[in-house]
Design an enzyme around this catalytic site. Structure first.
Site, PDB file in Angstrom:
ATOM      1  N   LYS A  33     -14.807   8.257  -3.061  1.00  0.00           N
ATOM      2  CA  LYS A  33     -16.087   8.952  -2.478  1.00  0.00           C
ATOM      3  C   LYS A  33     -16.505   9.998  -2.703  1.00  0.00           C
ATOM      4  O   LYS A  33     -17.783  10.231  -2.900  1.00  0.00           O
ATOM      5  CB  LYS A  33     -15.459   8.900  -0.959  1.00  0.00           C
ATOM      6  CG  LYS A  33     -15.342   7.351  -0.332  1.00  0.00           C
ATOM      7  CD  LYS A  33     -14.626   7.423   1.179  1.00  0.00           C
ATOM      8  CE  LYS A  33     -13.928   6.015   1.226  1.00  0.00           C
ATOM      9  NZ  LYS A  33     -12.810   6.136   2.308  1.00  0.00           N
TER      10      LYS A  33
ATOM     11  N   LYS B 112      -7.936  14.162   4.513  1.00  0.00           N
ATOM     12  CA  LYS B 112      -7.088  13.144   4.439  1.00  0.00           C
ATOM     13  C   LYS B 112      -6.074  13.148   5.345  1.00  0.00           C
ATOM     14  O   LYS B 112      -6.054  14.302   5.957  1.00  0.00           O
ATOM     15  CB  LYS B 112      -6.615  12.855   3.017  1.00  0.00           C
ATOM     16  CG  LYS B 112      -6.059  13.959   2.386  1.00  0.00           C
ATOM     17  CD  LYS B 112      -5.391  13.747   1.076  1.00  0.00           C
ATOM     18  CE  LYS B 112      -6.517  13.869   0.086  1.00  0.00           C
ATOM     19  NZ  LYS B 112      -6.790  12.738  -0.726  1.00  0.00           N
ATOM     20  N   ARG B 113      -5.184  12.466   5.693  1.00  0.00           N
ATOM     21  CA  ARG B 113      -4.120  12.625   6.646  1.00  0.00           C
ATOM     22  C   ARG B 113      -3.244  13.497   6.081  1.00  0.00           C
ATOM     23  O   ARG B 113      -3.042  13.751   5.179  1.00  0.00           O
ATOM     24  CB  ARG B 113      -3.277  11.082   6.827  1.00  0.00           C
ATOM     25  CG  ARG B 113      -4.012   9.953   7.610  1.00  0.00           C
ATOM     26  CD  ARG B 113      -4.482  10.531   9.036  1.00  0.00           C
ATOM     27  NE  ARG B 113      -3.087  10.470   9.689  1.00  0.00           N
ATOM     28  CZ  ARG B 113      -2.816   9.687  10.825  1.00  0.00           C
ATOM     29  NH1 ARG B 113      -3.633   8.773  11.119  1.00  0.00           N
ATOM     30  NH2 ARG B 113      -1.619   9.794  11.357  1.00  0.00           N
TER      31      ARG B 113
ATOM     32  N   THR C 227      -8.704   6.811  -2.033  1.00  0.00           N
ATOM     33  CA  THR C 227      -9.968   5.991  -1.988  1.00  0.00           C
ATOM     34  C   THR C 227     -10.838   7.273  -1.669  1.00  0.00           C
ATOM     35  O   THR C 227     -11.980   7.178  -1.948  1.00  0.00           O
ATOM     36  CB  THR C 227     -10.216   4.921  -0.925  1.00  0.00           C
ATOM     37  OG1 THR C 227      -9.637   5.121   0.303  1.00  0.00           O
ATOM     38  CG2 THR C 227      -9.749   3.428  -1.505  1.00  0.00           C
TER      39      THR C 227
ATOM     40  N   HIS D 126       0.783  -1.310  -0.150  1.00  0.00           N
ATOM     41  CA  HIS D 126      -0.155   0.069  -0.049  1.00  0.00           C
ATOM     42  C   HIS D 126       0.854   1.404   0.005  1.00  0.00           C
ATOM     43  O   HIS D 126       0.271   2.232   0.192  1.00  0.00           O
ATOM     44  CB  HIS D 126      -0.851   0.020   1.172  1.00  0.00           C
ATOM     45  CG  HIS D 126      -1.976  -1.032   1.147  1.00  0.00           C
ATOM     46  ND1 HIS D 126      -3.209  -0.536   0.797  1.00  0.00           N
ATOM     47  CD2 HIS D 126      -2.038  -2.470   1.710  1.00  0.00           C
ATOM     48  CE1 HIS D 126      -4.136  -1.843   0.814  1.00  0.00           C
ATOM     49  NE2 HIS D 126      -3.242  -2.857   1.354  1.00  0.00           N
TER      50      HIS D 126
ATOM     51  N   LYS E 164       0.993  14.372   0.439  1.00  0.00           N
ATOM     52  CA  LYS E 164      -0.525  14.776   0.036  1.00  0.00           C
ATOM     53  C   LYS E 164      -0.667  16.134  -0.539  1.00  0.00           C
ATOM     54  O   LYS E 164      -1.482  16.597  -1.135  1.00  0.00           O
ATOM     55  CB  LYS E 164      -1.366  14.341   0.895  1.00  0.00           C
ATOM     56  CG  LYS E 164      -1.312  12.729   1.238  1.00  0.00           C
ATOM     57  CD  LYS E 164      -2.280  12.443   2.373  1.00  0.00           C
ATOM     58  CE  LYS E 164      -2.427  10.854   2.837  1.00  0.00           C
ATOM     59  NZ  LYS E 164      -3.078   9.930   1.815  1.00  0.00           N
TER      60      LYS E 164
HETATM   61  C1  26V Z   1       2.709   2.083   7.701  1.00  0.00           C
HETATM   62  C2  26V Z   1       3.322   2.366   8.863  1.00  0.00           C
HETATM   63  C3  26V Z   1       4.559   2.276   8.995  1.00  0.00           C
HETATM   64  C4  26V Z   1       4.928   2.138  10.352  1.00  0.00           C
HETATM   65  C5  26V Z   1       4.307   2.893  11.281  1.00  0.00           C
HETATM   66  C6  26V Z   1       2.757   2.462  11.543  1.00  0.00           C
HETATM   67  C7  26V Z   1       2.404   2.230   9.963  1.00  0.00           C
HETATM   68  C8  26V Z   1       0.924   1.999   9.639  1.00  0.00           C
HETATM   69  C9  26V Z   1       0.619   1.893   8.314  1.00  0.00           C
HETATM   70  C10 26V Z   1       1.431   2.124   7.386  1.00  0.00           C
HETATM   71  C11 26V Z   1       0.882   1.748   5.976  1.00  0.00           C
HETATM   72  C12 26V Z   1       0.391   3.015   5.393  1.00  0.00           C
HETATM   73  C13 26V Z   1      -0.154   2.604   4.153  1.00  0.00           C
HETATM   74  C14 26V Z   1      -1.358   3.210   3.454  1.00  0.00           C
HETATM   75  O1  26V Z   1      -2.006   3.503   4.463  1.00  0.00           O
HETATM   76  N1  26V Z   1      -1.464   3.333   2.534  1.00  0.00           N
HETATM   77  C15 26V Z   1      -2.824   3.848   1.911  1.00  0.00           C
HETATM   78  O2  26V Z   1      -3.554   2.736   1.309  1.00  0.00           O
HETATM   79  C16 26V Z   1      -4.469   3.256   0.838  1.00  0.00           C
HETATM   80  C17 26V Z   1      -5.396   1.950   0.483  1.00  0.00           C
HETATM   81  O3  26V Z   1      -4.879   0.829  -0.461  1.00  0.00           O
HETATM   82  C18 26V Z   1      -4.552   3.992  -0.255  1.00  0.00           C
HETATM   83  O4  26V Z   1      -5.800   4.386  -0.991  1.00  0.00           O
HETATM   84  C19 26V Z   1      -3.557   5.223  -0.166  1.00  0.00           C
HETATM   85  O5  26V Z   1      -3.222   5.718  -1.445  1.00  0.00           O
HETATM   86  C20 26V Z   1      -2.458   4.615   0.654  1.00  0.00           C
HETATM   87  O6  26V Z   1      -1.543   5.823   1.030  1.00  0.00           O
END
Ligand code: 26V
Length: 808
Positions: free
Chosen positions: A658, A546-547, A654, A359, A552
């Site tokens: 929406k 969004k975050r 996403t 992701h 972004k």
């Molecule tokens: C990474 C990490 C790194 C370590 C700390 C905790 C943590 C928690 C989550 C993540 C993964 C983040 C990846 C993410 O949220 N990606 C998003 O995924 C969406 C669904 O596929 C996508 O629409 C977004 O573009 C993408 O940023």
């Protein structure tokens, strides 16, 4: 019409509610509080779902069905009651029945806290997928951690973000059914000894900490389907492991400390999605989830089918990002150590079961753990990972890969364990979440592996459940759609195409326009109620929700707002369409730059909104505490959706889906799913600008000179100078330095490089907006094409190409 709707008359519904109220509170409906009615309704939904799930499971077993287990550290659920009633076909009857008794269902929905067990897109996607899997009759169990505290609550104090704990369980635990029969033990720390007996390896554990993994099941019924998805939330319990010996010896503090340490595992969700910090508690959470899920999957399979070699026939396991990838060595451990299978037999099974979705390509988000930490925390798992690494290296060597490439692909490198590599090596399929992102994975980030493995890489573009994000969240638009094309679209989103017939119908377009206005009025009222902020629904709502993250590029949006502000300051009568810029989103608690951006937006808002000369035409608001529930109100009220990440950085997005599904138009870069949305909705469906992903790569490779934009583009100069001067008495020179700097502390996402083209895209957008009939025509046209972005389509892709599931 659904059978359940017919079955449940209003009278029957009232009788059921009464029955629950009697059972739990010994009270009648007339005297019950909204909270009590909420609980009664939740119990009705749970009971129906349980019966439905049991029937489905029996059917599944009879038909030899295969089930998907979806592992994810995050499920961003939001509220559950409305969706449950909607999917069970009870929503309208319940609302009417309660109304007749003088109760308002909307007030009852408000009782429930959001289950915010996720940071953003990753977790929300997991929740959308459960809805689609249940609706499409694919057997599924999700696995996640039962965090005591979800994502923090965001509160602004003097414009700065502060974080408060999110105690969602007080109203959220009603949905969770404890399953003591499914509890198991997860071991941490200590050391292991390995010996051989009768040709089998015997592993013994010494001095380890034993944690009880205790599951709670949540049920999510499909819509008009026979299926119910289960989400198994794992909690860490210390009750069985409480060290009574220590306690009785008077070492109270130590005995309690151990208990507390164990229960820390599911205390809190890590509030970041961007920075890999190597925190040992997070590693414990990951192994805890992976181990508990694998143990419960294997135990259930053994009870039903005895033979472990049949696992791939009945089970698929999906890891949503690398966070649950420890399920790979854990499953190897269970198959080998506890069931006597050989390495090769076990590896073959694991590889057939496991698939992985990536992701993110952001380097700082890719998980890497210190070898020593893993060795200490999970010694047996560590030795299995080492063996996976050894065998992989051996194979690569035998296929004559050069050492440099082998080092890049290896699981262990420079004393670090690379979770992405482990996930790729162990999975039979790896996918990205949009065409562009999957292409970047294949050609760039995971290019070596794409060469090494034949046919392992694929793409499944994300989707959203249109039932929640249109039918439930936008009842007005949904009702219009039903009036025009009937109700089939609820189950089959491709039916939305039929709306295309109506795009030339001026009356319909006027309806679309009215609906948007009413939704904006609702949102304005919500903002007044919750934050005491006034916004005018007659202005254009330009939304970035969004975050908060540098990639972004909320900053790019801010630069444009400042630019408009400068024009209005100079000439309050300038011909500028009245607009409200709406920001929403949380910054990770430790992410300094993101928090500074929040502060900037709040100070800018304060200054602009209080300037009587400009605030008729320009307003800025930051919606506090963005959540699923806020998104459900904001998406239907969006005119313009800002999807402006630097090309190549946003894996999919996403929120873009929406917004467009709710009749908003995107101003966007050629990134993630923006590209596919724009292609499918057709020319003129969005306002695209900026560098393409390849251009970004080129500029990075050569040189980015932000100062040249300041020198050459007067718009940039004005904006940067205003940042330095400051807003509401606060200078933001730190941010202007960041935007202009080429050194390490500079802006890697190159806001200034895209600014000019962004302004031009806004101009083009404005031109269309000034012709309401054409604008709303385009909105409806886009909605008609959005069927492709239903998560039902994503799930059909996964089921067919990756999990090989049959509908039951
Ligand atoms: C990474 C990490 C790194 C370590 C700390 C905790 C943590 C928690 C989550 C993540 C993964 C983040 C990846 C993410 O949220 N990606 C998003 O995924 C969406 C669904 O596929 C996508 O629409 C977004 O573009 C993408 O940023």
């Amino acid at each position: 019409m659904k059978t359940t709707t017919k079955k449940n008359t209003e009278k029957e519904t009232i009788a059921k509610i009464d029955q629950q109220l009697q059972k739990y509170y010994n009270i009648s409906l007339a005297d019950a509080t909204d909270k009590q009615i909420f609980n009664a309704l939740a119990h009705i939904a749970i009971d129906e779902s349980f019966v439905k799930r049991q029937k489905f499971s029996r059917n599944c077993k009879r038909k030899d069905g295969k089930a998907i287990n979806y592992l994810c550290m995050e499920f961003l659920i939001g509220k559950t009651l409305r969706t449950s009633l909607f999917n069970l076909g009870l929503d309208k009857t319940v609302a009417k029945a309660l109304k007749n008794k003088g109760k308002n269902i909307e007030n009852i929905y408000k009782i429930e806290a959001d289950a915010g067990l996720g940071n953003g897109g990753l977790g929300r996607l997991a929740s959308c997928f459960l809805d689609s899997l249940a609706t499409l009759d694919y057997p599924v169990t999700g696995h996640c951690i039962r965090y005591d505290y979800g994502l923090f609550k965001q509160k602004f104090v003097d414009g700065q973000q502060t974080e408060l704990p999110d105690e969602w369980l007080s109203s959220g635990d009603v949905w969770q059914v404890p399953r003591p029969d499914k509890a198991c033990i997860v071991r941490f720390d200590g050391y292991v000894t390995e010996s051989f007996k009768d040709g089998h390896m015997q592993v013994e554990y010494h001095d380890c900490q034993e944690v009880e993994a205790f599951p709670y099941d949540m049920m999510f019924s499909g819509y008009d389907s026979k299926n119910v998805a289960a989400l198994r939330l794992w909690a860490a319990k210390s009750s069985n492991t409480f060290d009574t010996k220590k306690f009785s010896q008077g070492e109270y503090a130590q005995a309690l400390a151990e208990k507390n340490e164990i229960e820390l595992i599911n205390k809190v969700l890590y509030p970041a999605d961007d920075h890999m910090q190597g925190k040992s508690l997070r590693l414990r959470q990951q192994y805890f989830l992976a181990s508990a899920a694998m143990q419960s999957i294997v135990a259930t399979h053994k009870r039903r089918y005895k033979n472990l070699k049949l696992l791939p026939k009945y089970i698929a396991i999906h890891i949503n990002d690398t966070h649950p990838v420890l399920c790979v060595p854990e499953l190897m451990r269970i198959l080998m150590d506890e069931n006597g299978l050989s390495w090769d037999e076990s590896w073959d099974i694991v590889n057939k079961l496991v698939s992985y979705t990536n992701h993110t390509i952001l380097k700082e988000s890719l998980e890497v753990w210190d070898e020593s930490l893993i060795a200490r925390t999970m010694p047996r798992i560590y030795s299995i990972i080492k063996e996976i690494d050894r065998r992989f290296r051996q194979e690569a060597k035998s296929r004559h890969y050069n050492q440099g490439v082998i080092e890049r692909m290896a699981v262990i490198n420079s004393r670090r364990i690379k979770m992405t590599n482990l996930a790729v090596i162990a999975s039979h399929k790896v996918n990205g979440v949009s065409k562009l992102h999957s292409q970047i994975l294949k050609e760039d980030l995971l290019g070596d592996f794409n060469h090494f493995y034949h046919n392992k890489f694929t793409n499944v573009t994300n989707g959203i459940t249109h039932r929640r994000w249109l039918c439930e969240s936008n009842p007005r638009l949904s009702a219009l759609i039903e009036k025009l094309i009937g109700t089939k679209f609820i189950k089959n989103a491709n039916e939305l195409e039929k709306l295309e017939k109506f795009v030339e119908d001026k009356k319909v377009i006027k309806e679309v326009e009215k609906i948007k206005f009413k939704n904006k009025e609702d949102f304005a009222n919500f903002l007044k109620e919750t934050q005491n902020i006034d916004i005018d629904p007659h202005t254009r709502f330009d939304v970035q929700a969004k975050r908060i993250h540098e990639y972004k590029r909320q900053l790019l949006n801010v630069l444009y707002v400042i630019y408009l502000y400068s024009q209005l300051k100079e000439n309050p009568d300038a011909d500028i369409t009245p607009q409200t810029f709406i920001f929403a989103g949380k910054a990770a608690a430790g992410y300094r730059r993101a928090k500074e951006i929040v502060y900037l937006i709040n100070q800018l808002a304060e200054e602009i909104n209080n300037n009587e000369l400009v605030n008729k035409k320009l307003k800025v608001v930051f919606v506090e505490n963005y959540s699923v529930s806020v998104a459900e109100k904001l998406m239907p009220a969006t005119d313009v959706s800002e999807q402006i990440s630097l090309a190549g950085q946003e894996a999919s997005g996403t929120g873009n889906m929406k917004a467009v599904l709710n009749g908003g138009l995107m101003i966007c870069t050629a990134d993630g799913a923006n590209i596919e949305i724009s292609n499918i909705c057709g020319e003129d469906s969005s306002f695209m600008f900026g560098m393409k992903a390849e251009e970004v790569e080129n500029v990075w490779a050569s040189h980015y000179e932000p100062a040249s934009y300041y020198a050459k583009d007067p718009k940039v100069k004005v904006v940067i100078d205003m940042l330095n001067e400051g807003f509401n008495g606060v200078s933001f020179q730190g941010i202007s330095n960041y935007l202009l700097s080429t050194s390490d502390g500079g802006d890697p996402y190159m806001c200034l490089a895209d600014f000019d083209s962004y302004v031009k895209a806004h101009d083009k957008l404005d031109e269309l907006y000034r012709q309401p009939n054409l604008w709303h025509k385009q909105c409806l046209k886009n909605v008609s094409k959005m069927g492709y972005f239903s998560s039902d389509r994503s799930i059909e892709d996964y089921a067919r190409d990756i999990w090989h599931l049959k509908k039951m």
